[in-house]
Enzyme design. Structure first.
Site, short mmCIF file in Angstrom:
data_model
loop_
_atom_site.label_atom_id
_atom_site.label_comp_id
_atom_site.label_asym_id
_atom_site.label_seq_id
_atom_site.Cartn_x
_atom_site.Cartn_y
_atom_site.Cartn_z
N GLU A 232 0.84 -1.20 0.18
CA GLU A 232 0.07 -0.10 -0.05
C GLU A 232 0.97 1.37 0.10
O GLU A 232 2.13 1.19 0.59
CB GLU A 232 -0.93 0.16 1.35
CG GLU A 232 -1.95 1.12 1.51
CD GLU A 232 -2.97 0.93 2.35
OE1 GLU A 232 -3.97 1.80 2.39
OE2 GLU A 232 -2.93 0.23 3.17
N GLN B 175 2.19 -6.04 5.87
CA GLN B 175 2.48 -5.79 4.39
C GLN B 175 3.56 -6.24 3.90
O GLN B 175 4.45 -6.55 4.76
CB GLN B 175 2.11 -4.35 4.21
CG GLN B 175 0.64 -3.94 4.05
CD GLN B 175 0.44 -2.27 3.73
OE1 GLN B 175 1.22 -1.79 3.07
NE2 GLN B 175 -0.70 -1.75 4.40
N TYR C 17 -6.88 -8.56 11.86
CA TYR C 17 -5.74 -8.43 12.48
C TYR C 17 -5.54 -8.91 13.96
O TYR C 17 -6.81 -8.91 14.47
CB TYR C 17 -5.32 -6.73 12.51
CG TYR C 17 -4.95 -6.38 11.22
CD1 TYR C 17 -3.97 -6.33 10.52
CD2 TYR C 17 -5.90 -5.87 10.48
CE1 TYR C 17 -3.45 -5.85 9.14
CE2 TYR C 17 -5.82 -5.09 9.19
CZ TYR C 17 -4.63 -5.33 8.32
OH TYR C 17 -4.27 -4.74 7.37
N ASN D 96 -12.65 -0.95 -0.71
CA ASN D 96 -11.87 -1.64 0.51
C ASN D 96 -12.49 -1.17 1.65
O ASN D 96 -12.87 0.10 2.04
CB ASN D 96 -10.43 -1.15 0.27
CG ASN D 96 -9.70 -1.33 1.63
OD1 ASN D 96 -9.28 -2.76 1.85
ND2 ASN D 96 -9.48 -0.21 2.27
N GLU D 97 -12.93 -1.92 2.55
CA GLU D 97 -13.18 -1.80 3.91
C GLU D 97 -14.44 -0.72 3.73
O GLU D 97 -14.21 0.23 4.65
CB GLU D 97 -12.00 -1.26 4.72
CG GLU D 97 -11.04 -2.35 5.18
CD GLU D 97 -9.96 -2.06 6.11
OE1 GLU D 97 -10.16 -0.72 6.87
OE2 GLU D 97 -9.29 -2.83 6.55
N GLU E 283 -6.57 -9.03 3.88
CA GLU E 283 -5.64 -8.32 4.87
C GLU E 283 -5.73 -8.98 6.09
O GLU E 283 -6.59 -9.48 6.58
CB GLU E 283 -5.91 -6.89 5.04
CG GLU E 283 -5.75 -5.98 4.01
CD GLU E 283 -6.09 -4.48 4.52
OE1 GLU E 283 -5.98 -4.04 5.67
OE2 GLU E 283 -6.47 -3.72 3.52
#
Length: 517
Positions: free
Chosen positions: A48, A369, A263, A195-196, A320
């Site tokens: 990103e 990432q 996460y 995204n999200e 992610e």
């Protein structure tokens, strides 16, 4: 016998002596019952426009004194290529929903400079755009996952970006691509609509988003031979609502998968996540134990898909995932800089085993990432580069890319418990590789006690195990620029004794071996 091999043999001998005083963990593998194939993109990466994740970390520009190929660092690209990176997701993340692709084409010195409002408030000069990204993935031999802008973009903008990338004829956009230096179309393997959407991508409800998706997806068109798989933005953390809504709306156009983000933090809390290094054992077990919650969430979302999509048309893409700690002191908090230790390598391996177990639906994942950001493969500092323990975990598991899963059943597996948290001490995953070999991965999550796994294989002979082991002196052992090889795989070998093959596992270790008859 070399000194290193002799030292390792002595270490294995010590572990075998220890095992005489503890019950072995039993592992049964059925080589005659192949299961789903582990798609290589389960080992996908994410880059990103965030901190030095791209700029400085990978992109230095063609005029830099740092050795590069058309602006991409030779050392970093070489290390990622050695890792057999199968897929790269770009340009975000949250950044994707503020990215306008036309600002990233044409002469770099004429591209607009904007503020990266999501990540650190720094200048974004758009030096890395569509052409540069595809140059990177082509250098890596990887597939391309492009994330479209739904948050501040439009159906027209996404449709025109796809035309620019994939058109074969003489349309104005195809000619513009050629003017900018690319004659043949780019190969777009995956394309996401936003995204999200539940958060930084627009704070939408799933019901609102699904109508947005319907509209946009209607206009996403490419030549038949260059059609990407289209991905809808799904839920995060323990959510299942987004999967429920998306899978019951009978979306008729361009809908191949649902993304999901997860996460883990040692504290289990967004505020005060915990430290990346210098932690105690209660934070070791806390972080690793959250992989069990992740697996429950994956299983719950898959159960919804199995109910609503029994034909298995829709994939669940975990695009992610990874560890997230408090920012490294002294760094820009918006750059998400964190240290990477042995704990992160063990965490990654536990994730791999989960992905293997759900290979029928989980066809792609992307760790967050690739370089310098969150749970990165590589850390750089100007001209220097170091490979992290997480990099080495990914390297160990390359034989599992496109391998066929095999049933692996553990029994007598002790529970590792501390401070109210617990998880099984040993985790195992087995598969038949593309090369025909039988591969076995084992993790001992206990940082203090060794384990021994006694192996029984049905349908194949297994008298010898040859591979590598990854461990370290401390729970937070890490590779630094001063000590770049503190955590590095070492040779591993075990031979059958009296017809039985036992594999000793050091504390806090990952072992990946090929089984030989």
């Amino acid at each position: 016998m070399t000194l290193k091999k002799k030292a390792f043999t002595l270490a294995v001998g010590a572990l075998l002596a220890w095992s005489a005083h503890a019950a072995d963990v039993q592992l049964s593998i059925d080589a005659g019952k192949p299961g789903p194939v582990i798609h290589r993109n389960v080992y996908g990466q994410f880059a990103e426009h965030l901190g030095t994740g791209i700029y400085e970390g990978m992109w230095v520009g063609p005029d830099s004194k740092v050795p590069n190929v058309r602006g991409w660092r030779k050392d970093v690209v070489g290390a990622l290529k050695a890792l057999k990176v199968p897929l790269v997701r770009w340009p975000g993340g949250c950044f994707a929903d503020e990215y306008h692709w036309r600002e990233g084409i044409g002469p770099r010195n004429q591209r607009p400079v904007k503020v990266n409002t999501h990540w650190g408030g720094v200048a974004e000069n758009n030096a890395v755009g569509t052409h540069e990204f595809f140059d990177l993935v082509e250098q890596l031999g990887a597939e391309a996952y492009v994330n479209g802008n739904l948050g501040t973009g439009s159906a027209q903008e996404m449709a025109e970006w796809l035309e620019y990338m994939t058109a074969e004829g003489n349309s104005t956009l195809a000619q513009l691509r050629r003017k900018n230096g690319r004659d043949k179309p780019f190969r777009v393997h995956y394309f996401a609509v936003g995204n999200e959407a539940w958060g930084c991508g627009g704070n939408m409800t799933p019901e609102y988003y699904v109508n947005q998706y319907r509209q946009v997806a209607t206009f996403l068109k490419t030549p038949d031979n260059n059609r990407p798989k289209f991905i809808a933005s799904g839920g995060n953390a323990n959510d299942t609502r987004w999967t429920e809504v998306l899978s019951t709306q009978n979306i008729k156009f361009n809908f191949d998968a649902i993304g999901h983000h997860y996460y883990v933090f040692p504290s289990g809390k967004w505020e005060g996540k915990g430290s990346a290094a210098g932690f105690k054992e209660d934070e070791w077990i806390s972080l690793l134990s959250y992989t069990q919650d992740f697996e429950k969430t994956v299983a719950a979302n898959i159960a919804i898909l199995d109910k609503n999509d029994p034909q298995k048309r829709i994939g669940l893409y975990l695009d992610e995932w990874g560890s997230w700690y408090d920012p490294e002191p002294g760094t820009n908090p918006g750059f998400l800089v964190q240290r990477n230790t042995l704990r992160d390598a063990v965490l990654a391996a536990l994730h791999f085993h989960m992905f293997h177990a759900h290979a029928d639906r989980v066809h792609m994942t992307n760790i967050a990432q690739m370089v310098n950001v969150l749970q990165a493969m590589i850390h750089t500092d100007k001209t220097r580069m170091v490979l992290t323990p997480t990099y080495h975990a990914f390297a160990l598991y390359t034989p599992f890319q496109d391998a066929t899963t095999l049933p692996a059943t553990l029994s007598g597996n002790p529970e590792y418990a501390l401070a109210g948290k617990s998880l099984p001490a040993v985790s195992a995953s087995a598969a038949r590789g593309k090369d025909g070999k039988l591969y076995l991965a084992l993790i001992n999550v206990n940082p203090r006690e060794a384990q021994t796994v006694k192996l029984a294989v049905q349908g194949a002979a297994a008298r010898r195990a040859v591979g590598q082991v990854l461990s370290g002196e401390a729970m937070d052992s890490e590779n630094t620029f001063a000590k770049p090889e503190a955590v590095k795989p070492k040779p591993y070998e075990a031979q059958a004794r009296d017809g039985a093959l036992s594999l000793p596992l050091p504390p806090k270790s990952i072992v990946v071996v090929a089984l030989e008859g």
